[in-house]
Design a protein around this motif. Sequence first.
Motif, PDB file in Angstrom:
ATOM      1  N   ILE A  20      29.621  44.357  29.174  1.00 33.32           N
ATOM      2  CA  ILE A  20      29.169  43.396  30.216  1.00 33.32           C
ATOM      3  C   ILE A  20      29.395  42.426  30.833  1.00 33.32           C
ATOM      4  N   VAL A  21      30.625  42.366  30.678  1.00 27.17           N
ATOM      5  CA  VAL A  21      31.127  41.204  32.002  1.00 27.17           C
ATOM      6  C   VAL A  21      31.176  41.692  33.826  1.00 27.17           C
ATOM      7  N   LEU A  22      30.410  41.389  34.634  1.00 26.34           N
ATOM      8  CA  LEU A  22      30.074  41.752  35.759  1.00 26.34           C
ATOM      9  C   LEU A  22      30.846  41.521  36.822  1.00 26.34           C
ATOM     10  N   GLY A  23      30.846  41.955  37.905  1.00 28.24           N
ATOM     11  CA  GLY A  23      32.301  41.769  38.760  1.00 28.24           C
ATOM     12  C   GLY A  23      31.966  40.156  39.523  1.00 28.24           C
ATOM     13  N   THR A  24      31.382  39.416  39.343  1.00 30.44           N
ATOM     14  CA  THR A  24      30.644  37.742  39.000  1.00 30.44           C
ATOM     15  C   THR A  24      31.387  37.241  38.051  1.00 30.44           C
ATOM     16  N   THR A  25      31.412  37.511  37.013  1.00 27.35           N
ATOM     17  CA  THR A  25      32.122  37.252  36.080  1.00 27.35           C
ATOM     18  C   THR A  25      33.944  37.043  36.237  1.00 27.35           C
ATOM     19  N   LEU A  26      33.836  38.172  36.965  1.00 27.02           N
ATOM     20  CA  LEU A  26      35.526  38.324  37.101  1.00 27.02           C
ATOM     21  C   LEU A  26      35.968  37.382  38.089  1.00 27.02           C
ATOM     22  N   ALA A  27      35.096  37.398  38.993  1.00 31.78           N
ATOM     23  CA  ALA A  27      35.537  36.462  40.498  1.00 31.78           C
ATOM     24  C   ALA A  27      35.582  35.038  39.874  1.00 31.78           C
ATOM     25  N   VAL A  28      34.766  34.239  38.706  1.00 34.33           N
ATOM     26  CA  VAL A  28      34.726  33.193  38.603  1.00 34.33           C
ATOM     27  C   VAL A  28      35.343  32.842  37.875  1.00 34.33           C
ATOM     28  N   ALA A  99      38.455  38.977  31.558  1.00 35.72           N
ATOM     29  CA  ALA A  99      38.319  38.011  32.430  1.00 35.72           C
ATOM     30  C   ALA A  99      38.727  37.070  31.997  1.00 35.72           C
ATOM     31  N   ALA A 100      38.726  36.683  30.402  1.00 40.46           N
ATOM     32  CA  ALA A 100      39.291  35.782  30.010  1.00 40.46           C
ATOM     33  C   ALA A 100      40.846  35.456  30.594  1.00 40.46           C
ATOM     34  N   SER A 101      41.554  36.629  30.502  1.00 40.29           N
ATOM     35  CA  SER A 101      42.822  36.571  30.170  1.00 40.29           C
ATOM     36  C   SER A 101      43.282  36.188  31.109  1.00 40.29           C
ATOM     37  N   PHE A 102      42.413  36.314  32.337  1.00 38.42           N
ATOM     38  CA  PHE A 102      42.724  35.851  34.054  1.00 38.42           C
ATOM     39  C   PHE A 102      42.663  34.234  34.079  1.00 38.42           C
ATOM     40  N   ALA A 103      41.564  33.759  33.469  1.00 33.86           N
ATOM     41  CA  ALA A 103      41.936  32.450  33.868  1.00 33.86           C
ATOM     42  C   ALA A 103      42.784  31.797  33.030  1.00 33.86           C
ATOM     43  N   GLY A 104      43.393  32.580  31.277  1.00 30.23           N
ATOM     44  CA  GLY A 104      43.946  31.898  30.530  1.00 30.23           C
ATOM     45  C   GLY A 104      45.686  32.405  31.038  1.00 30.23           C
ATOM     46  N   HIS A 105      45.864  32.730  31.985  1.00 27.55           N
ATOM     47  CA  HIS A 105      47.049  33.513  32.200  1.00 27.55           C
ATOM     48  C   HIS A 105      47.691  34.060  31.635  1.00 27.55           C
ATOM     49  N   GLY A 125      41.160  40.487  42.138  1.00 28.18           N
ATOM     50  CA  GLY A 125      43.061  40.135  42.843  1.00 28.18           C
ATOM     51  C   GLY A 125      44.055  39.789  41.546  1.00 28.18           C
ATOM     52  N   ARG A 126      43.947  40.338  40.916  1.00 26.22           N
ATOM     53  CA  ARG A 126      44.602  40.747  39.679  1.00 26.22           C
ATOM     54  C   ARG A 126      45.621  41.644  39.226  1.00 26.22           C
ATOM     55  N   ASN A 333      51.182  39.521  37.567  1.00 27.28           N
ATOM     56  CA  ASN A 333      51.522  38.980  36.815  1.00 27.28           C
ATOM     57  C   ASN A 333      52.879  37.669  37.353  1.00 27.28           C
ATOM     58  N   ASP A 334      52.230  37.896  38.342  1.00 28.89           N
ATOM     59  CA  ASP A 334      53.965  36.477  39.446  1.00 28.89           C
ATOM     60  C   ASP A 334      55.490  36.604  38.305  1.00 28.89           C
TER      61      ASP A 334
END
Length: 446
Positions: A20-28, A99-105, A125-126, A333-334
């Motif tokens: 369901i999640v498209l590239g735009t969501t990942l970009a956001v 996608a959610a994990s990218f935002a939540g680190h 970019g992750r 994860n840096d």
Amino acid sequence: MPTPRRTSARRRRSRALRGIVLGTTLAVTTALLTGCSNPGATVLDTEAPVTITMWSGQSDQAEKLLQRLVAEFEEAHPNVTIDMSAGSSSTEELLQKLAASFAGHDSPDVSYTFGSWASQLERSGRTLDLRDVVSDPDVRWDEFSSAARATAQPTGGKVIGFPAVVDNISLLYNRTVFDRAGVPYPTADWTWDDFRRAAERLTDADSHTYGYGYSVSGSEETTWQLWPHLWQNGGAILSEDGERSAFDSTAGVRAVAFLRGMAVDDRSVYLDQTDTKAAQLFASDRIGMITSGPWQLSALKTAKTSYGVVRLPGTDGDHQTVSGPDLWTVFDNDDVNRAHWATEFTRWLTAAEQDERFNVAVGNLPLRSSETSSPAFRKQVAALPGLDVMQANSANAEQARPTVPGYNGLSEAVGNGVARVLQGEGTPTEALRQATVAADKALRQG
């Protein structure tokens, strides 16, 4: 079923449209990232205690095999702990979870991902870049199929992971149906004209027997069955720059017209609205031929179906097939210690010795060409006849299915157009022209 996916085996090709999640969501979500995550190690220390997180996306049988391999790696590397979980309730949901994990680190270090997500994940970019890793001769990167390597390097830049599952579609034929109709079995040298003539002879209206089964659900199952026809006729899915669709061509029209001729003129095709019924009818001796992959063989064994497998029919000697490889994607994860051990584990997991105890053990194709003569694979071939033919057919997967953002929309547009034509609505030319408009819009939106 012998597949590590957490989805049903037959519907696995519809998966691209269910992410369901498209590239735009990942970009956001990537844009939301700030410096609020805990700082990780900046200098590599391979002896330091480290915990890496892994999302497996596996079914119960494969999960147990994978857990044993994780334990083995941990025993060999006492400073490494691998925190493995499914990641989500179904494999399709992993993209949204990522996608959610990218935002939540709190991203995993390694995750099973569908190949159709590869460009979107790179664009986030992750992901780590493993180009230097796979250039090591000891990795034997060239043992993976060209389609699998291309999926792992979706834009020709970063290598974002290692192949996790490889497959392709071959021609499966039901010997009982062929014998009943007095039709000779398919050979590896068959043309599509041979195929069409056989399908017409196998079809019997009185017994409701069809020569061939094809999806008209409009899903990726419909679309990816078309791509070999397109490629064998010299066509392309995308323009060379990957920004526009290219299937509306003489080759595309010829490919769809061939299928329409069988479905509408010959009435030799069972038109499957469900993506599951055709396989069931094939197993029960009501369909003579289907084009499918290794995930089908266990069900045929259970049903005691008498079947054979050959590569796809060809056009002017071209027997190209389509493959949909999936990946173990490795994330950044840096923390250089986490990155090192996530990469080392994934490299180890996809080596031949471990793959024979994972993919081969559950009935998938081996990841590497070097495994084809192994005792483990020969044992599976004996249990699942035709698996070796499908493995050899990997050489005919010469082109990678696109992983660009927007492919899902392109696939849906093509699938719906083909489905309509095969059910007698419109012409191939009209269908592909209309699909191009929707496909190009999807590619622009990404």
